[in-house]
Design an enzyme around this catalytic site. Sequence first.
Site, PDB file in Angstrom:
ATOM      1  N   TYR A 205      13.611  13.717  33.447  1.00 22.82           N
ATOM      2  CA  TYR A 205      14.059  12.704  32.468  1.00 22.82           C
ATOM      3  C   TYR A 205      15.090  13.308  31.514  1.00 22.82           C
ATOM      4  O   TYR A 205      16.017  12.639  31.082  1.00 22.82           O
ATOM      5  CB  TYR A 205      12.860  12.144  31.679  1.00 22.82           C
TER       6      TYR A 205
ATOM      7  N   TYR B 228      -5.951  19.042  37.904  1.00 21.34           N
ATOM      8  CA  TYR B 228      -5.491  19.312  36.536  1.00 21.34           C
ATOM      9  C   TYR B 228      -4.213  20.146  36.561  1.00 21.34           C
ATOM     10  O   TYR B 228      -3.192  19.755  35.998  1.00 21.34           O
ATOM     11  CB  TYR B 228      -6.597  20.044  35.776  1.00 21.34           C
TER      12      TYR B 228
ATOM     13  N   GLN C  46      18.274  13.800  33.795  1.00 20.21           N
ATOM     14  CA  GLN C  46      18.822  12.559  34.325  1.00 20.21           C
ATOM     15  C   GLN C  46      19.155  11.538  33.229  1.00 20.21           C
ATOM     16  O   GLN C  46      20.105  10.794  33.344  1.00 20.21           O
ATOM     17  CB  GLN C  46      17.783  11.955  35.290  1.00 20.21           C
TER      18      GLN C  46
ATOM     19  N   THR D  28      -7.829  26.846  23.219  1.00 22.06           N
ATOM     20  CA  THR D  28      -7.906  26.545  21.789  1.00 22.06           C
ATOM     21  C   THR D  28      -9.325  26.102  21.461  1.00 22.06           C
ATOM     22  O   THR D  28      -9.973  25.462  22.289  1.00 22.06           O
ATOM     23  CB  THR D  28      -6.878  25.450  21.434  1.00 22.06           C
TER      24      THR D  28
ATOM     25  N   LYS E 217      12.209   6.562  26.778  1.00 21.91           N
ATOM     26  CA  LYS E 217      13.583   6.213  27.187  1.00 21.91           C
ATOM     27  C   LYS E 217      13.968   4.856  26.593  1.00 21.91           C
ATOM     28  O   LYS E 217      15.054   4.688  26.053  1.00 21.91           O
ATOM     29  CB  LYS E 217      13.629   6.173  28.725  1.00 21.91           C
TER      30      LYS E 217
END
Length: 310
Positions: free
Chosen positions: A158, A144, A161, A174, A104
């Site tokens: 985020y 986790y 907002q 993976t 941000k």
Amino acid sequence: MRRILVTGGGGFLGSHLCDRLVAQGHDVLCVDNFFTGSKKNIAHLLREPNFELMRHDVTFPLYVEVDEIYNLACPASPVHYQFDPVQTTKTSVHGAINMLGLAKRVKAKILQASTSEVYGDPVVHPQQEGYWGNVNPIGPRSCYDEGKRCAETLFFDYWRQHNLRIKVVRIFNTYGPRMHPNDGRVVSNFIRQALRGEDITICGDGSQTRSFCYVDDLIDGMMAMMDAKDGFTGPVNLGNDQEFSMLELAERVINLTGAGSKFTFIPLPENDPQQRQPDIALASRTLGWRPMVPLEEGLRRTIAYFKSSF
Ligand SMILES: NC(=O)c1ccc[n+]([C@@H]2O[C@H](COP(=O)([O-])OP(=O)(O)OC[C@H]3O[C@@H](n4cnc5c(N)ncnc54)[C@H](O)[C@@H]3O)[C@@H](O)[C@H]2O)c1
């Protein structure tokens, strides 16, 4: 050329990502506290002028100037994330808050390495991104699973907002070179046991299935997501949609290593999903991405790495 921060860059996936970003000429800052990662994974990059390493714990704020952030910092295998579960949740949650705060401040684009574990023990197969999951909030894996779910929540808040440019990928199993040899994950376990001529330990009856994505494919998908147009936030599944049972995987490892190992069966761990398979239609439609490396080839490369590091 962009200035790119990779948190968890000393780990398995992070070090491959750093390799690729450095090769593309970007200015790469790798941040890691080396809880599960290793300096060996990135030692070869230290001589590159566009690579920089910083020892730092993402649960503390970080002030750097970057254009993009890949947030990978977090122990990823049960044996490591259950070692200090409180720290695991802090890494996901405080780590996300700190990295989002940084994004941000410097107006950076930020990608979160989320996980298929947000689906918990799924009752829907294969898992699509719209599925909300079936997660135990108080079990030994919750630090986790719920930490990663909360990190996703923070990313989307985020975005709503503060209009942050976010990207969320949900990574499925993976494997590949630089996997931690003692991480207790099935691919590394089987290869290690086969190379030592030990019996291969199968949980349950070995009929539970997983899909395995080779690391190069996964990194392709992650980078394609970062470069996708701003409006596309995800979450998007990245993984291989071909399913194999644990018994099939063990047989392939035995064939490729030429080991004479037999099977030993042990009880399934608590909350261990019976089946896990990504639906990757969204990734293929929006990113033009599909995994390309067949299991046989990926296993061959991984076995070669394990042999050379023994
Ligand atoms: N490998 C997989 O199959 C898989 C699957 C799903 C999600 N993921 C996610 O991808 C990311 C990378 O996973 P990986 O397999 O490379 O695991 P890894 O353990 O090899 O890498 C994680 C890295 O983060 C670092 N780290 C941990 N806590 C930290 C902290 N507090 N501050 C700074 N660094 C910290 C570790 O030292 C390590 O280098 C993780 O976020 C993981 O949850 C991986």
